[in-house]
Design an enzyme around this catalytic site. Structure first.
Site, mmCIF file in Angstrom:
data_model
loop_
_atom_site.group_PDB
_atom_site.id
_atom_site.type_symbol
_atom_site.label_atom_id
_atom_site.label_comp_id
_atom_site.label_asym_id
_atom_site.label_seq_id
_atom_site.Cartn_x
_atom_site.Cartn_y
_atom_site.Cartn_z
ATOM 1 N N ARG A 18 -0.351 11.051 -0.965
ATOM 2 C CA ARG A 18 -1.027 12.277 -1.424
ATOM 3 C C ARG A 18 -1.654 13.092 -0.299
ATOM 4 O O ARG A 18 -2.189 14.168 -0.530
ATOM 5 C CB ARG A 18 -2.093 11.903 -2.478
ATOM 6 C CG ARG A 18 -1.490 11.566 -3.824
ATOM 7 C CD ARG A 18 -2.505 10.913 -4.737
ATOM 8 N NE ARG A 18 -2.742 9.505 -4.378
ATOM 9 C CZ ARG A 18 -3.690 8.750 -4.914
ATOM 10 N NH1 ARG A 18 -4.517 9.260 -5.812
ATOM 11 N NH2 ARG A 18 -3.833 7.495 -4.546
ATOM 12 N N GLY A 65 -9.287 0.532 4.744
ATOM 13 C CA GLY A 65 -9.180 1.474 5.860
ATOM 14 C C GLY A 65 -9.385 2.914 5.456
ATOM 15 O O GLY A 65 -9.612 3.775 6.324
HETATM 16 C C1 UD1 Z 1 -8.333 -0.619 -5.616
HETATM 17 C C2 UD1 Z 1 -8.819 -1.760 -6.514
HETATM 18 C C3 UD1 Z 1 -9.694 -1.164 -7.615
HETATM 19 C C4 UD1 Z 1 -10.851 -0.397 -7.001
HETATM 20 C C5 UD1 Z 1 -10.332 0.655 -6.040
HETATM 21 C C6 UD1 Z 1 -11.488 1.285 -5.276
HETATM 22 C C7 UD1 Z 1 -7.059 -3.431 -6.536
HETATM 23 C C8 UD1 Z 1 -5.913 -3.999 -7.318
HETATM 24 N N1 UD1 Z 1 -7.691 -2.414 -7.109
HETATM 25 O O1 UD1 Z 1 -7.496 0.203 -6.408
HETATM 26 O O2 UD1 Z 1 -10.206 -2.192 -8.442
HETATM 27 O O3 UD1 Z 1 -11.601 0.228 -8.028
HETATM 28 O O4 UD1 Z 1 -9.445 0.076 -5.072
HETATM 29 O O5 UD1 Z 1 -11.038 2.343 -4.486
HETATM 30 O O6 UD1 Z 1 -7.384 -3.939 -5.499
HETATM 31 N N2 UD1 Z 1 -3.290 -1.585 0.379
HETATM 32 C C9 UD1 Z 1 -2.506 -2.303 1.254
HETATM 33 N N3 UD1 Z 1 -1.393 -2.923 0.781
HETATM 34 C C10 UD1 Z 1 -1.017 -2.860 -0.521
HETATM 35 C C11 UD1 Z 1 -1.816 -2.111 -1.408
HETATM 36 C C12 UD1 Z 1 -2.954 -1.496 -0.930
HETATM 37 O O7 UD1 Z 1 -2.811 -2.390 2.442
HETATM 38 O O8 UD1 Z 1 0.015 -3.443 -0.857
HETATM 39 C C13 UD1 Z 1 -4.499 -0.916 0.893
HETATM 40 C C14 UD1 Z 1 -4.439 0.591 0.775
HETATM 41 O O9 UD1 Z 1 -3.903 1.157 1.947
HETATM 42 C C15 UD1 Z 1 -5.909 0.934 0.599
HETATM 43 C C16 UD1 Z 1 -6.468 -0.260 -0.151
HETATM 44 O O10 UD1 Z 1 -5.590 -1.323 0.092
HETATM 45 O O11 UD1 Z 1 -6.586 1.052 1.819
HETATM 46 C C17 UD1 Z 1 -6.630 -0.021 -1.645
HETATM 47 O O12 UD1 Z 1 -5.352 0.173 -2.213
HETATM 48 P P1 UD1 Z 1 -5.079 1.242 -3.345
HETATM 49 O O13 UD1 Z 1 -3.666 1.206 -3.721
HETATM 50 O O14 UD1 Z 1 -5.646 2.554 -2.958
HETATM 51 O O15 UD1 Z 1 -5.916 0.597 -4.532
HETATM 52 P P2 UD1 Z 1 -6.503 1.332 -5.793
HETATM 53 O O16 UD1 Z 1 -5.427 1.524 -6.792
HETATM 54 O O17 UD1 Z 1 -7.267 2.512 -5.393
#
Ligand code: UD1
Ligand code: CA
Length: 465
Positions: A15, A107
C-alpha cells in the site's frame, strides 16, 4: 536474564505504492526501521534479530548506515515467503537462546515507546510467561482483538478477519508487541497452525495456546498518551501522520527543555539538536544531522542547518542554508546566506546576504556583507570584503587557496585569482583583478581609465516592418 529482540520487517508494504521496501521509508529523515532498532538497542539486548523478506537486500544494504555499535547488535535473517507473523518469528528462532527473554517488535511501528516495552519486561520478571501490549484506540477496526473472560482474564487474540460480530465490538486491541522467552517460543511456535481466514501462521495464536497450557499470559494496556505512538505505517497517509507525531513530540520536548519555538507545528527535526539557554527558533526551520546552539542564539525563519555548531549570541537571519560549519560567538549570518561545508567563522564575523562561503577560515570581526563568493580561503581579522568579491578558486582543473591578511580592505567587485595572497593592511581598489601577491599596506588597483564621450546618442529600436 539476557534479552534478545526480534523485529519483523519482511512485509512488502504494497500500500506504499513504492519500489522502496516499506521499512526503509523515512520518518524524520531516517528509515523507519532505524527508529525501531534504536528503541530496541536502548533496552540493552544481547542481539536484535531483523527478519527480512521483500526487498531484503536493499534493507540489508541500508543497515550499513547504522553506527558500528548498532551494526554489531543487528543480526539479519530471511523469511523467503511471508506466511505470517509466527512464521516470521520462527525464522529468527534458531539464533535465539532458549534462556533469553524475547521481545517482538514490528519494523513498521517506528515510534513504539520504550516505557511500554519496559512494562512488558517487568511483567515477565514478575512471572508472566507472555506479556502483550494492548491498547484501546477510538477505532479498533482492522486490529486483532483481546478476548477476556467475564473475570477479565486474558483468553486469547482473535484477528479482525476471523472475528465474530460480538468480538469485533471489543475495544481492546493487540498492538503486536510481545515479550516472552526463547524456550516458550521454541516449544509453542511449532504448534501454531494456519487454519484461519488468511491462511497465515499467526503469532497472536501463541496467547491462546499458552493460556490453554495453563501458563500466565498478561495483556498490558498502554498508557492513553502512547496509543498514537503505537500506530503502524501501511500507507503514505499513515507515514505522514507518524512524521507529524514525531515532530510534535520532538518540538514539545524542546519547549519543555527551554527552547523557544515560534511555532512548534512549523519546525522539523531530521537529526539531533542541542541548545543552551534563551535560544529562539523562528518558523519553518529544518535541523539536519547534529546541530548545536550555544546560549542566546537566534535562528531566523526558513533556515536549513545541517551539522553545524553556532556559538553564543549569534544571529542567523532568515533563509540561510548552512552545512558542516563552526560559528563562534556573536556571529551574524544572512539573510539568504549559504555556508557550504568546511568553514570556521571566528567571533563577531559577519556574513551578509547572497554570500556563499566554502572551506574557509575567517578570523575575528571580518565582514563580507553582500553578494560574494569566498571559497578555499583564509581571511585575517577585521578585514572588510566588499560587495561582489569573488575568490576564483578553480582553474578548471584544480582548486587553489586565497589568503587574505588582517585589516585588509577589499573593494567591491574584486576578483582574487587563486593561489594568491593579500598581506596585512593592504587595500584593493574596486574592480581589481588580483593575480599576484599584494604587499602589506600597499594599494593595488587594476582599472581601465574612464573615457567620456559627450552628447552620446543611444541606439534606438528599428520600427517593425
Ligand atoms: C498484526 C497482528 C494483529 C495486530 C496488528 C497490529 C498478527 C497475526 N496480527 O496484524 O493482531 O492487531 O498486527 O498492527 O500478528 N510480517 C512479516 N512476515 C509475515 C507477516 C508479517 O515479517 O509473514 C511483518 C510485517 O512486515 C509487519 C508485521 O509483521 O511489520 C505485522 O504484519 P501485518 O501483516 O501488518 O499484520 P497485521 O495484519 O497488521
Ligand atoms: Ca500491520
Amino acid at each position: 536474564m539476557a534479552l534478545e529482540v526480534i523485529v519483523l520487517a519482511a512485509g512488502m508494504g504494497k500500500r506504499m505504492h513504492s519500489s522502496l521496501p516499506k521499512v526503509l521509508h523515512a520518518v524524520a529523515a531516517q528509515p523507519m526501521l532505524f527508529h525501531v532498532i534504536k528503541t530496541a538497542a536502548s533496552l540493552n539486548p544481547q542481539a536484535i534479530h531483523v527478519v527480512l523478506g521483500h526487498g531484503g537486500d536493499k534493507v540489508e544494504a541500508a543497515l550499513k548506515q547504522l553506527s558500528p555499535e548498532l551494526q554489531a547488535l543487528v543480526k539479519v535473517c530471511y523469511q523467503k515467503e511471508q506466511l505470517g507473523t509466527a512464521h516470521a518469528v520462527a525464522q529468527a528462532l534458531p539464533q535465539v537462546a532458549a534462556s533469553s527473554q524475547v521481545i517482538v517488535l514490528y519494523g513498521d511501528t517506528p515510534l513504539t515507546p520504550k516505557v511500554e516495552l519496559e512494562r512488558l519486561l517487568a511483567a515477565l520478571n514478575e512471572g508472566a510467561a507472555l506479556s502483550l501490549l494492548t491498547a484501546e484506540p477510538d477505532n479498533p477496526a482492522g486490529y486483532g482483538r483481546i478476548v477476556r473472560s467475564a473475570t477479565g482474564a486474558l483468553q486469547g487474540i482473535v484477528e479482525d478477519k476471523d472475528a465474530s460480530p460480538e468480538q469485533k465490538a471489543i475495544r481492546e486491541i493487540n498492538t503486536g508487541m510481545i515479550a516472552t522467552t526463547g524456550a516458550l517460543l521454541q516449544e509453542y511456535l511449532p504448534q501454531i497452525g494456519n487454519n484461519n481466514a488468511q491462511g497465515e501462521y499467526y503469532l497472536t495464536d501463541l496467547a491462546g495456546l499458552l493460556v490453554q497450557a495453563g501458563q500466565n499470559v498478561v495483556g498490558i494496556k498502554s498508557a492513553p498518551e502512547n496509543i498514537e505512538l503505537l500506530s503502524g505505517i501501511n500507507n503514505k497517509q499513515q507515514l505522514a501522520f507518524v512524521e507529524r507525531l514525531y515532530q510534535e513530540h520532538a518540538a514539545n520536548q524542546f519547549l519543555m527543555d527551554g527552547l523557544t519555538l515560534a511555532d512548534p507545528k512549523r519546525f522539523d527535526l531530521r537529526g539531533e539538536l542541542h541548545f543552551g539557554q534563551d535560544c529562539f527558533i523562528d518558523i519553518n526551520v529544518i535541523i539536519e544531522g547534529k546541530v548545536t546552539l550555544g546560549n542566546n542564539v537566534v535562528i531566523g525563519a526558513g533556515c536549513v542547518l545541517k551539522d553545524v555548531a553556532i556559538g553564543d549570541n549569534s544571529v542567523i537571519s532568515p533563509y540561510t542554508i548552512m552545512e558542516r560549519s563552526e560559528l563562534k560567538v556573536h556571529t551574524t549570518v544572512g539573510p539568504f546566506a549559504r555556508l557550504r561545508p568546511g568553514n570556521v567563522l571566528e567571533d563577531e564575523v559577519h556574513i551578509g546576504n547572497f554570500v556563499e562561503v566554502k572551506n574557509s577560515h575567517i578570523e575575528y570581526g571580518t565582514k563580507a556583507g553582500h553578494l560574494t563568493y569566498l571559497g578555499d580561503s583564509d581571511i585575517g581579522a577585521n578585514t572588510n570584503i566588499g560587495a561582489g568579491t569573488i575568490t576564483c578558486n578553480y582553474d578548471g582543473a584544480n582548486k587553489h587557496r586565497t589568503t587574505i591578511g588582517k585589516d585588509v580592505f577589499v573593494g567591491s567587485d574584486t576578483q582574487l585569482v587563486a593561489p594568491v595572497t593579500v598581506e596585512d593592511g593592504a587595500t584593493i581598489g574596486a574592480g581589481t583583478t588580483v593575480t599576484r601577491t599584494v604587499k602589506a599596506k600597499s594599494l593595488v588597483v587594476t582599472r581601465a581609465p574612464l573615457r567620456a564621450i559627450a552628447d552620446y546618442e543611444r541606439p534606438t529600436k528599428k520600427p517593425k516592418a
